[in-house]
Design an enzyme around this catalytic site. Structure first.
Site, PDB file in Angstrom:
ATOM      1  N   ARG A   1     -10.689 -11.353   1.526  1.00 53.61           N
ATOM      2  CA  ARG A   1     -11.442 -12.556   0.961  1.00 53.61           C
ATOM      3  C   ARG A   1     -10.540 -13.924   0.960  1.00 53.61           C
ATOM      4  O   ARG A   1     -11.175 -14.939   1.074  1.00 53.61           O
ATOM      5  CB  ARG A   1     -11.710 -12.161  -0.551  1.00 53.61           C
ATOM      6  CG  ARG A   1     -10.429 -11.885  -1.549  1.00 53.61           C
ATOM      7  CD  ARG A   1     -10.675 -11.140  -2.809  1.00 53.61           C
ATOM      8  NE  ARG A   1     -10.959  -9.667  -2.508  1.00 53.61           N
ATOM      9  CZ  ARG A   1     -11.131  -8.676  -3.492  1.00 53.61           C
ATOM     10  NH1 ARG A   1     -11.394  -9.065  -4.703  1.00 53.61           N
ATOM     11  NH2 ARG A   1     -11.223  -7.485  -3.085  1.00 53.61           N
TER      12      ARG A   1
ATOM     13  N   LYS B   1       0.865  -1.137  -0.005  1.00 52.28           N
ATOM     14  CA  LYS B   1      -0.130   0.035   0.084  1.00 52.28           C
ATOM     15  C   LYS B   1       0.882   1.148  -0.027  1.00 52.28           C
ATOM     16  O   LYS B   1       2.003   1.113   0.242  1.00 52.28           O
ATOM     17  CB  LYS B   1      -0.951  -0.087   1.357  1.00 52.28           C
ATOM     18  CG  LYS B   1      -2.004  -1.025   1.175  1.00 52.28           C
ATOM     19  CD  LYS B   1      -2.841  -0.785   2.455  1.00 52.28           C
ATOM     20  CE  LYS B   1      -4.176  -2.041   2.345  1.00 52.28           C
ATOM     21  NZ  LYS B   1      -5.293  -1.692   1.639  1.00 52.28           N
TER      22      LYS B   1
ATOM     23  N   GLU C   1      -6.633  -9.401   0.347  1.00 49.57           N
ATOM     24  CA  GLU C   1      -6.449 -10.601   1.165  1.00 49.57           C
ATOM     25  C   GLU C   1      -7.415 -11.018   2.100  1.00 49.57           C
ATOM     26  O   GLU C   1      -7.435 -12.082   2.713  1.00 49.57           O
ATOM     27  CB  GLU C   1      -4.909 -10.296   2.176  1.00 49.57           C
ATOM     28  CG  GLU C   1      -5.385  -9.569   3.390  1.00 49.57           C
ATOM     29  CD  GLU C   1      -5.890  -7.991   3.238  1.00 49.57           C
ATOM     30  OE1 GLU C   1      -5.718  -7.476   1.967  1.00 49.57           O
ATOM     31  OE2 GLU C   1      -6.639  -7.440   3.945  1.00 49.57           O
TER      32      GLU C   1
ATOM     33  N   ASP D   1      -2.930  -7.520  -2.040  1.00 49.53           N
ATOM     34  CA  ASP D   1      -3.735  -6.608  -1.093  1.00 49.53           C
ATOM     35  C   ASP D   1      -5.116  -6.751  -0.969  1.00 49.53           C
ATOM     36  O   ASP D   1      -5.843  -6.424  -0.516  1.00 49.53           O
ATOM     37  CB  ASP D   1      -3.344  -5.261  -1.534  1.00 49.53           C
ATOM     38  CG  ASP D   1      -3.549  -4.061  -0.855  1.00 49.53           C
ATOM     39  OD1 ASP D   1      -3.884  -4.554   0.558  1.00 49.53           O
ATOM     40  OD2 ASP D   1      -3.980  -2.882  -0.880  1.00 49.53           O
TER      41      ASP D   1
HETATM   42  N1  BES Z   1      -8.232  -3.699   3.882  1.00 52.37           N
HETATM   43  C1  BES Z   1      -8.654  -3.292   2.651  1.00 52.37           C
HETATM   44  C2  BES Z   1      -9.698  -2.500   2.381  1.00 52.37           C
HETATM   45  C3  BES Z   1      -9.705  -1.211   2.699  1.00 52.37           C
HETATM   46  C4  BES Z   1      -9.262  -0.175   2.266  1.00 52.37           C
HETATM   47  C5  BES Z   1     -10.577  -0.846   4.014  1.00 52.37           C
HETATM   48  C6  BES Z   1      -9.021   1.319   2.644  1.00 52.37           C
HETATM   49  C7  BES Z   1     -10.617   0.504   4.277  1.00 52.37           C
HETATM   50  C8  BES Z   1     -10.038   1.347   3.616  1.00 52.37           C
HETATM   51  C9  BES Z   1      -8.425  -4.474   1.818  1.00 52.37           C
HETATM   52  O1  BES Z   1      -7.898  -5.578   2.081  1.00 52.37           O
HETATM   53  C10 BES Z   1      -7.859  -3.996   0.652  1.00 52.37           C
HETATM   54  O2  BES Z   1      -6.755  -3.932   0.355  1.00 52.37           O
HETATM   55  N2  BES Z   1      -8.958  -4.057  -0.429  1.00 52.37           N
HETATM   56  C11 BES Z   1      -8.371  -3.475  -1.734  1.00 52.37           C
HETATM   57  C12 BES Z   1      -8.806  -4.597  -2.667  1.00 52.37           C
HETATM   58  C13 BES Z   1      -8.292  -4.426  -4.296  1.00 52.37           C
HETATM   59  C14 BES Z   1      -6.810  -4.880  -4.283  1.00 52.37           C
HETATM   60  C15 BES Z   1      -8.823  -5.564  -4.998  1.00 52.37           C
HETATM   61  C16 BES Z   1      -9.001  -2.238  -2.080  1.00 52.37           C
HETATM   62  O3  BES Z   1     -10.152  -2.050  -1.764  1.00 52.37           O
HETATM   63  O4  BES Z   1      -8.259  -1.522  -2.588  1.00 52.37           O
HETATM   64 ZN    ZN Z   2      -7.241  -5.633   4.441  1.00 51.41          ZN
HETATM   65 MN    MN Z   3      -5.611  -5.179   1.480  1.00 51.16          MN
END
Ligand code: BES
Ligand code: ZN
Ligand code: MN
Length: 494
Positions: A351, A277, A349, A347
């Site tokens: 799911r 990230k 992860e 990222d």
């Molecule tokens: N934990 C995050 C989702 C998240 C991001 C929650 C920002 C709250 C604020 C999750 O693990 C994630 O990184 N999701 C990605 C998925 C993508 C890589 C398909 C996302 O939402 O960008």
């Molecule tokens: Zn996450």
């Molecule tokens: Mn993530």
């Protein structure tokens, strides 16, 4: 904080501070009117000269030298016709916040006089939850603790004809929900070097010691390997911190009654893994275990209230770290269900750990399966910080969750499930991939999870927007504990 119910004439009730509703039309109603009459129109005058506003959440404090109340806190409640449980909570929250700064140790709320339609149980329950959320502080990691709140007793005055038993039940349920929400807030607020998967497991064990109908079992990594939880193991493999799967049984009904299964995402820190990230706000990814925290909080409340139902919670907990052992984009793993997954984005992860938890939960033959997760940024974009995203393959279950969200003031908004969202998960190398296009990302994630449901009534709750607040008030909210507890109570045999 102690809560008590008061009945009788408002003008005769002694208190450090009377919390009185004022509406934006300036007309005094209920207890405010009665107290005004005994004070010879003093409140009316304050409203007339503009010193007490009816705007929702506006507070004005007056000290009194005569009468049974040493102070009046006039609280704006907005338009009278609109006054409902949510506005009651907003108004009381503002009142308790205003009283924090002064010496009041005890106060008496007359906000339940605002509208008959709210009902005594709901008024009492929301008063307890709101006041408790308002006095909540997280200072366990500061070398100097905040002084404890002076306000330790809140009376809830009920209008004549109220059902006292219903109000008592409201206090009991509100207290259990507040206790559960405090636990969820504490777990969410603890940083990842304190709130590890092991810490979550120990917290669950402590709950089982405290509540006799809860039983806890914790799986370690060798157990996960034996079970074939290849998706979960792929997420944790870059981390030194050991992963855990926490299984909590609540047994409040006979062994033949099918349980409700709830899985809660417990990523105690989400760096993104090799798909790292961006640095800004990355600290907020300590909140990526708020699904787990919400489920533990809800199980604590259920353990306290002992409704007649069975619940099984399955909480997969691990870190998502980069490193030489970490999963690489393109790696293919086999989930516990036997389906293979190409991990295109490390990222995505949540799911991956949830799908193995959901497969594990199926062995308990649940009547329905829920999962709760801070799953996608896309859900935050869609719904902001107001609604939890609800994805559901079963109409009665969706209706039950919607109703629970409305009653508990912890609302959900339905977002679509559709096979076409899955087309972007096509893989040339495995059964499917863990991530696709960003467009409709919340529904794409839900489509991924739907492949592990196997015909059960299922609901996925994406709490990414509601589980914590950013900026100056940064911290976990305790959501969705009220939603989950309300849903479980309504699902129990009454
Ligand atoms: N934990 C995050 C989702 C998240 C991001 C929650 C920002 C709250 C604020 C999750 O693990 C994630 O990184 N999701 C990605 C998925 C993508 C890589 C398909 C996302 O939402 O960008
Ligand atoms: Zn996450
Ligand atoms: Mn993530």
């Amino acid at each position: 904080m102690d809560f008590s119910l008061k009945t009788g004439k408002p003008a005769r009730q002694h208190t450090d501070c009377a919390i009185l509703p004022v509406f934006d039309d300036g007309v005094l109603r209920g207890a405010t009117e009665a107290i005004d009459r005994s004070a010879r129109g003093a409140i009316k005058q304050l409203v007339r000269v503009g010193d007490a506003a009816g705007r929702l959440g506006a507070t004005t404090l007056f000290h009194r030298t005569t009468g049974p109340a040493r102070r009046w806190l006039l609280v704006g409640c907005g338009k009278h016709a609109d006054f409902d449980a949510r506005r009651l909570a907003t108004a009381l929250g503002a009142a308790v916040a205003a009283l924090r700064g002064i010496g009041t140790r005890e106060a008496l709320s007359y906000l339940a006089y605002g509208a008959d339609s709210i009902g005594a149980e709901q008024a009492a329950r929301q008063s307890v939850e709101t006041a408790r959320a308002q006095v909540y502080r997280f200072d366990e990691l500061k070398s100097r603790r905040d002084p404890p709140p002076k306000l330790t007793r809140l009376g809830i005055s009920l209008p004549p004809g109220s059902e006292i038993r219903a109000a008592r039940r409201g206090i009991k349920i509100g207290t259990a929900i507040a206790n559960g929400a405090d636990l969820a807030r504490d777990l969410g607020n603890r940083p990842a070097n304190v709130c590890t998967p092991t810490h979550l497991a120990e917290t669950a064990r402590a709950l089982a010691k405290r509540f006799k109908k809860l039983e806890v079992k914790v799986l370690s990594e060798p157990d996960m390997r034996r079970l074939g939880m290849g998706a979960l193991l792929a997420v944790t493999q870059g981390a030194d911190e050991p992963a855990r799967v926490i299984v909590i049984h609540y047994r409040g009904a006979g062994p033949k009654v099918a349980p409700i299964a709830i899985c809660g995402k417990g990523v105690t820190f989400d760096t993104g893994g090799i798909s790292l990230k961006q640095p800004p706000k990355m600290d907020e990814m300590k909140f990526d275990m708020c699904g787990a925290g919400g489920v533990l909080g809800a199980m604590a409340a259920i353990g306290e209230l002992e409704p007649e139902c069975n619940v099984v919670a399955v909480v997969p907990a691990c870190e998502n770290m980069p490193g030489s052992d970490a999963t690489r984009p393109g790696d293919v793993v086999t989930s516990m269900s036997g389906q293979t997954i190409e991990i295109l984005n490390t990222d995505a992860e949540g799911r991956l750990i949830l799908c193995d938890a959901m497969t594990y939960a199926r062995q308990f033959k649940p009547r329905c399966l829920l999962d709760v997760a801070t799953l996608t940024g896309a859900c935050v974009v869609a719904l902001g910080h107001v609604y939890t995203g609800l994805f559901c393959n079963d109409e009665p279950l969706a209706a039950a969750l919607r109703a629970a969200g409305e009653r508990s003031l912890d609302p959900v908004w339905r977002l679509p499930l559709h096979d076409e969202y899955g087309e972007t998960l096509r893989s040339n190398f495995a059964d499917f991939a863990n991530s696709g296009t960003r467009d409709g990302g919340a529904s794409v994630a839900a489509n991924f999870l739907s492949r592990f449901v196997d015909g059960l009534p299922w609901a996925h709750l994406d709490i990414a927007g509601v589980a914590w607040r950013a900026n100056a008030n940064k911290g976990a909210t305790g959501r969705p504990v009220p939603l989950l507890v309300d849903f479980l109570l309504a699902a129990a045999v009454q």
